[in-house]
Design a protein around this motif. Structure first.
Motif, PDB file in Angstrom:
ATOM      1  N   ARG A  61       0.809  -1.211   0.000  1.00 42.52           N
ATOM      2  CA  ARG A  61       0.000   0.000   0.000  1.00 42.52           C
ATOM      3  C   ARG A  61       0.849   1.271   0.000  1.00 42.52           C
ATOM      4  NH1 ARG A  61      -5.312   0.562   1.715  1.00 42.52           N
ATOM      5  NH2 ARG A  61      -6.416  -1.399   1.962  1.00 42.52           N
ATOM      6  N   LEU A  62       2.068   1.125   0.465  1.00 43.26           N
ATOM      7  CA  LEU A  62       2.939   2.307   0.528  1.00 43.26           C
ATOM      8  C   LEU A  62       3.186   2.912  -0.845  1.00 43.26           C
ATOM      9  CD1 LEU A  62       5.578   1.082   3.142  1.00 43.26           C
ATOM     10  CD2 LEU A  62       4.006   3.004   3.433  1.00 43.26           C
ATOM     11  N   THR A  63       2.918   2.141  -1.874  1.00 37.85           N
ATOM     12  CA  THR A  63       3.121   2.676  -3.222  1.00 37.85           C
ATOM     13  C   THR A  63       2.249   3.917  -3.446  1.00 37.85           C
ATOM     14  OG1 THR A  63       1.555   1.015  -3.966  1.00 37.85           O
ATOM     15  CG2 THR A  63       3.875   0.580  -4.384  1.00 37.85           C
ATOM     16  N   ALA A  64       1.193   4.043  -2.648  1.00 36.27           N
ATOM     17  CA  ALA A  64       0.346   5.239  -2.737  1.00 36.27           C
ATOM     18  C   ALA A  64       1.134   6.491  -2.361  1.00 36.27           C
ATOM     19  CB  ALA A  64      -0.870   5.091  -1.830  1.00 36.27           C
TER      20      ALA A  64
END
Lengths: 370, 195
Positions: A61-64
């Motif tokens: 999710r950190l790709t956000a």
């Protein structure tokens, strides 16, 4: 189940290595087979792997929060980025989420909850009142003192603790079921411990020795703090400050003299005095009864029960020798028999039967336990 | 069957880890053992679920850890009655233990951001470049000017720490009050230092 002893950290490291290999490769059939073998070997392997994989999945999710320039964001810059990302994506779920960007729930990891214990407070109050009453008594006694060296007798009921100040500035704290006779004269301070246990905090007075008589033993103190416990003719002295001299035997020609310094437990029995050096904290532990608490450190259950029985009319009996030899550690309120019994039942797989004024502890059958 | 059960485990069991850790700390009191107790609990739950999946995974999880700790206490040479007291007093309070189960996407991002900010600098960089930028290990090594094996090491460590931090309150320095003396009084514990 696996009977082998396993180290959870080692298993985690192995799971980590597999996850890493899966992630960065190379990954082929041989690797897959080896992995399958490993993960099926033990449920511990599997859960360790699933746990790491789950965290790694979540991290995607950190790709956000990815930066357009491909750099690693500096520490601390992510919080607000997280807010912006979530806000612009419209995933804000409740208005409260807008406030307290850096606010965190207070984490309560404390193990001991501090709460006042009513019983002990009451005990102390009773003690204070007793002190006040005693001071009046002592003041009255002081008037007779020089002419009437007969002294006074104090006693406590089972489970009670009482502090008695003496006219010379010393104090005597009586433990459960204790009886003392205090006699002050011009030349001596003499306390007869008829039964039980008492702590003496002695005011210095070189002209008047402070002597405790316990059965056939005399305990002579010079400005010091010590407790004396008497079980028939067995006498135990714990010195927490200064030095005491233990002399015996009253009424016989044999005279022993032993000096016991602070941090010593002296046991006298049949004319012998055995001195055991202990740490001051151990010595202090043996005085925890003043707070209404019993401290056990690797104590045999049998001894712990005997100790507790001194403080209560209801008596506990262990009907199993093996259980009596088990060790116990912890602190118990000296008058709280029910809690003690309940805990012991649980911890040792014993069952308590109430038979009149006696609580009998017996082993549970194996199949009864949970 | 393996995969779906694994998914169930990830979705229904692992999210309770923070609450579970707190619970273990309260009843077992040895921070060093939490990792092991947690793993053993998970293993038992997983194994039980092989036969049939518990309907209330959370309750089952806490019951399992409860039994497990009670078992360990019994096997201890010296039984700590304080610990037994805690175990007893917590017997009924499983539901009161807070846990962060379904979090919003925003909260989830914040939790993640917080967790990776706690990582050592190198671990954090390596994790970011691999997970977010999806760079090959070799490229990461070149970019950071370190050996490939060093990247491997940092990345593996980062994964373990991340799993721990994601389910840990921000209390890297927190210890349970091992030295504190507690007193049994009908389930209440209290500190005593009166004289």
């Amino acid at each position: 189940m696996m009977a082998i002893q396993v180290n959870s950290r080692e298993i985690e490291a192995a799971a980590d290595a597999w996850l890493h290999r899966k992630d960065v490769g190379p990954w082929d059939r041989t690797a897959e087979a080896a992995f399958e073998h490993w993960i099926n070997e033990s449920p511990r392997h599997r859960v360790a792997y699933l746990r790491l994989e789950s965290a790694w999945d979540r991290a995607e999710r950190l790709t956000a929060l990815r930066r357009p320039d491909g750099e690693v964001p500096v520490k601390g810059s992510l919080f607000c980025a997280a807010d912006r990302a979530a806000g612009s994506a419209g995933v804000l779920e409740s208005p409260e989420c807008l406030v307290g960007c850096t606010e965190r729930e207070p984490e309560d990891l404390s193990v001991v909850s501090v709460s006042p214990v009513e019983g002990s407070t009451r005990r102390v109050h009773v003690g204070r009142r007793a002190i006040a009453a005693s001071i009046v008594l002592i003041a009255m006694a002081a008037a007779f003192w020089w002419t009437q060296p007969r002294g006074m007798t104090y006693s406590t009921a089972v489970g009670a603790v009482e502090l008695v100040p003496i006219a010379d500035g010393s104090t005597v704290t009586l433990n459960t079921a204790t009886k003392v006779h205090i006699a002050l004269t011009e030349k001596s301070r003499s306390i007869d411990l008829e039964r039980g246990e008492a702590l003496f905090e002695v005011a210095k007075d070189p002209h008047r020795p402070f002597v405790v008589l316990a059965g056939h033993k005399w305990i002579v103190a010079v400005g010091t703090k010590f407790s004396v416990r008497r079980d028939g003719d067995d006498v135990q002295v714990v010195v927490t400050e200064g030095t005491v001299r233990i002399e015996g035997d009253r009424g016989t020609s044999a005279v022993h003299r032993e000096l016991a310094h602070a941090g010593t437990i002296a046991r006298a029995r049949d004319g012998d005095v055995v001195l055991t050096p202990v740490s001051l904290s151990t010595a202090e532990d043996s005085l925890s009864w003043r707070r209404g608490i019993l401290v056990f450190r690797d104590t045999k259950l049998q001894e712990a029960v005997a100790e507790l029985n001194r403080y209560n009319d209801v008596q506990i009996r262990i009907d199993d020798e093996a259980a009596g030899r088990l060790s116990i550690a912890g602190e118990v309120r000296s008058t709280n028999v029910n809690t003690f019994v309940r805990l012991v039942e649980r911890a040792y797989h014993l069952h308590a039967d109430r038979e009149g004024g006696v609580i009998v502890l017996r082993p549970l059958r194996h199949d009864e336990g949970t | 069957m393996g995969d779906s059960l694994d998914d169930w485990f990830k979705q229904e069991v692992i999210p309770h880890e923070l609450a579970l850790k707190r619970f273990i700390l309260r009843i077992w009191r040895r921070p060093d053992d939490v990792h092991d107790v947690l793993q053993e609990t998970y293993a038992k739950v997983y194994q039980a679920a092989l036969t049939s999946r518990p309907r209330a995974p959370k309750a089952f999880l806490f019951t399992t850890v409860h039994h497990l700790v009670a078992d360990r206490l019994r096997r201890e040479r010296v039984v700590s009655i304080d610990a037994v007291a805690d175990l007893e007093s917590l017997n009924v309070s499983i539901d009161e233990i807070s846990e962060e189960r379904r979090v919003s996407a925003r909260q989830e991002l914040k939790v993640l951001a917080e967790a990776i900010d706690r990582l050592p600098t190198r671990c954090r960089q390596v994790l970011w470049l691999r997970r977010v930028e999806a760079l090959p290990i070799k490229v990461i090594a070149e970019r950071l000017g370190i050996e490939v094996v060093t990247v491997d090491k940092h990345l593996m460590r980062a994964r373990r720490l991340l799993a721990a931090y994601l389910s840990a309150p921000d209390t890297s320095g927190t210890k349970t009050s091992e030295g504190a003396s507690s007193t049994i009084d009908d389930g209440n514990t209290s500190e005593q230092s009166r004289d």
